[in-house]
Structures are given as structure tokens and as C-alpha cells.
Enzyme design. Structure first.
Site, PDB file in Angstrom:
ATOM      1  N   GLY A   1       0.825  -1.191   0.000  1.00 17.22           N
ATOM      2  CA  GLY A   1       0.000   0.000   0.000  1.00 17.22           C
ATOM      3  C   GLY A   1       0.861   1.244   0.000  1.00 17.22           C
ATOM      4  N   CYS A   2       0.253   2.378  -0.327  1.00 18.94           N
ATOM      5  CA  CYS A   2       1.019   3.620  -0.429  1.00 18.94           C
ATOM      6  C   CYS A   2       1.554   4.075   0.930  1.00 18.94           C
ATOM      7  CB  CYS A   2       0.179   4.714  -1.083  1.00 18.94           C
ATOM      8  SG  CYS A   2      -1.465   4.933  -0.365  1.00 18.94           S
ATOM      9  N   TYR A   3       0.728   4.036   1.962  1.00 20.81           N
ATOM     10  CA  TYR A   3       1.212   4.409   3.292  1.00 20.81           C
ATOM     11  C   TYR A   3       2.319   3.465   3.774  1.00 20.81           C
ATOM     12  CZ  TYR A   3      -2.551   7.832   4.183  1.00 20.81           C
ATOM     13  OH  TYR A   3      -3.383   8.929   4.164  1.00 20.81           O
TER      14      TYR A   3
ATOM     15  N   ALA B   1       4.440   1.835   1.975  1.00 18.09           N
ATOM     16  CA  ALA B   1       5.657   2.072   1.200  1.00 18.09           C
ATOM     17  C   ALA B   1       6.500   3.163   1.831  1.00 18.09           C
ATOM     18  CB  ALA B   1       5.292   2.442  -0.241  1.00 18.09           C
TER      19      ALA B   1
END
Length: 325
Positions: free
Chosen positions: A130-132, A134
Site C-alpha cells: 500500500g502507499c502508506y 511504502a
């Protein structure tokens, strides 16, 4: 020799960013694009800036059984919509799932590319983080590897631009009038990205990461994530920076900086910026990670993972400079 590539979910923000990166990749040949609401349209109808043959590609209705011959498929589908259909894709087609359905699922490798590159090489099923996570896990990994922080009671404060909600979100809170001049927390205590962060922290620490807290916030900008992480530890700032420089030595996309990072530093790129501030007297370490949520947080890392899977140069198609301003 070209590598035949497909993208499902091409009309969304993540799929569109994957399209932009594939178009500039030295060996990827985009031969298949799919969507639901956009099926039947030419790519140029959805992305007027495209030139050449790519613009003439017809967006297909997504059908995992009747795919053309592909070397790799990028799937950028909403969480909950990829598990079943991707299970019906032929084993000969490698997959990078940008969505959230296969993170820490048996048979899939967790694709935190800058941290676990050797685990990704040669695999056929990769689950993009997920972006968070990462941003968060890239900042935490060196500290956990060197045992500079305790794995328990970590507090993660994340802030994301509105594109993280995806292109198809219909909730008015993502519109300009509602998100501009506003700041709000959401997903309190139960955000979908928390389990993968806990599992990865536990993997590094060799013990259960108890008491991890994650609070995401929506901020009025289009792209970018800043994760500010609070942990217990007696390390100094310089020890934390030295650990990160050692851990990421030779890694092309991680920048260790003494200054607190800005999200804009990473805009339009696959870069991640990490920094640290520590106060041993207070048993406190602050770690920071900044990324473009559509770059390192989605499509950029997906391309990086595909390069690793296929044995290509890891940086292929990803060396463009960040946009400024």
C-alpha cells in the site's frame, strides 16, 4: 526483445500512472489495456496526451480468461475486486497486483522492492505494498534491522493527497470544494494498510509488533504521502542516518537526507526520501518517509517489481527526475 505488457484498471489513477511509465519503458511493449466503464474507447479518448500507436489501443472489457499472450499484467483494481479474477489468469503470465487483495497472501510475494529486492527476483506473483506502508516501512526498515528501536508501540502519522482515493471515488469529500482548505483524519484504528505494516515490522523484529497505531489524514494536495513515525529507542540521530545509509547503499531510489523530507521532492518519481530525528534522553526516535503515492506508492514500485521479476535492469523506465514545482 520487447516484453509484452498489459494493464487492467488503466483508467484509474494508478493504472494511468502505470500507462505513463510503461510508455517510456525501454523494453515494455504495452499491448493490452482493460477497464470497465471505459471499455470500447481508444486510449487517446481517456488520455489525450498520448502519441503514436498507444493512443489507438482499444480499452477492452476485463476478462481474465481471454487475455492475449502477456509477459506481465499490472492490475490496478479497487481492493476486493482482484482476488478472484487474478486467480484465473494463466500461470504463464506474471502479475503485479497494485491493489490490496494479495498482500501477505500465500503464493504471493510482498513487493517492498527497496527493502526485499532479492525476494522478488524471478517470482511470478507480486503484491505491491500500500502507499502508506511504502513510505512507512522504507523509513523503519533500517532501524528495525539494526535494532535501534523497539518494535512495540510504534505510532504512525500519515498524510496523503486526495489522488490516493482513486479516480472512481464518488464520495464528495474527495471533490475540490470539500477537500480544499481542509484537513481530516480517517480510517481510525482500522485502516486496511495497518495489518501489512504490523506483519512487516514483526518480520524484521522477529516478534509480534504489539500496540502499533496508524492514523491517516487527507490533505488538500493531489499527490504525495508523508509518514511521520514515532518509536522508542536510545539511538542518536546520526546512528539512525548511518543505519539507513548502510541499509540502502547502492539502492537507486532511496534518498537518505538530514533535512526533513518534503512530499514535493518525490512528485512524479519512484523516489522515497527518509530522514530521522532522535533524542536518546527521551527514549524517542522519529522516522520520516516521503513519496509520491502514485509513484513509489503504486505504479512506480509496480514497474520496479516487474523489472526485478523479469531480470531487467531494476531502474529501467524509472530514472526520470521528479517534477518541480
Amino acid at each position: 526483445m520487447s516484453i509484452r505488457v498489459g494493464i487492467v484498471g488503466v483508467s484509474g489513477y494508478g493504472g494511468g500512472e502505470a500507462l505513463r511509465l510503461c510508455a517510456a519503458h525501454p523494453v515494455f511493449e504495452l499491448v493490452y489495456v482493460a477497464g470497465e466503464s471505459s471499455a470500447g474507447q481508444k486510449l487517446i479518448d481517456r488520455f489525450p496526451g498520448l502519441v503514436g500507436r498507444l493512443g489507438d489501443l482499444i480499452i477492452q472489457k476485463w476478462d481474465p480468461i481471454n487475455l492475449p499472450k502477456l509477459d506481465v499484467l499490472f492490475a490496478s483494481l479497487p481492493t476486493g475486486e482482484s482476488k478472484d479474477p487474478l486467480g484465473r489468469v494463466a500461470a504463464s503470465t506474471r502479475i503485479v497486483d497494485i491493489g490490496g487483495d494479495h498482500r501477505y497472501v500465500d503464493g504471493w510475494t510482498y513487493g517492498l522492492a527497496d527493502v526485499f529486492p532479492d525476494e522478488i527476483k524471478g517470482k511470478s506473483r507480486i503484491a505491491n505494498p500500500g502507499c502508506y506502508p511504502a513510505a512507512t516501512l522504507t523509513a523503519l526498515a533500517p532501524l528495525l534491522a539494526e535494532e535501534l528501536i523497539e518494535p512495540h508501540g510504534i505510532i504512525i502519522d500519515g498524510k496523503s493527497g486526495v489522488s490516493g482515493a482513486g479516480r472512481d471515488g464518488t464520495d464528495s469529500k474527495f471533490g475540490f470544494a470539500d477537500s480544499n482548505e481542509d484537513l481530516a483524519a480517517y480510517g481510525l484504528l482500522e485502516h486496511a494498510h495497518l495489518p501489512e505494516m504490523i506483519k512487516t515490522i514483526s518480520k524484521f523484529a522477529g516478534t509480534s509488533a504489539e500496540g502499533t497505531v496508524f492514523t491517516p489524514h487527507l490533505v488538500p494536495m493531489t499527490r504525495g504521502i508523508l509518514a511521520t513515525i514515532y518509536a522508542k529507542g536510545k539511538a542518536t540521530t546520526e546512528q539512525c542516518l548511518a543505519a539507513a545509509r548502510k541499509f540502502y547503499a547502492g539502492r537507486a531510489f532511496v534518498r537518505v537526507t538530514e533535512k526533513p523530507p518534503h512530499t514535493k521532492w518525490a512528485t512524479g518519481s519512484n523516489l522515497v526520501f527518509v530522514s530521522y530525528a532522535a533524542d536518546p534522553a527521551r527514549n524517542l526516535v522519529i522516522a520520516l518517509g516521503a513519496i509520491d503515492n502514485l509513484g513509489k506508492g503504486a505504479a512506480g514500485q509496480a514497474i520496479q517489481n516487474a523489472n526485478l521479476m523479469l531480470g531487467e535492469e531494476e531502474t529501467a523506465g524509472l530514472l526520470g527526475a521528479a517534477m518541480w514545482p
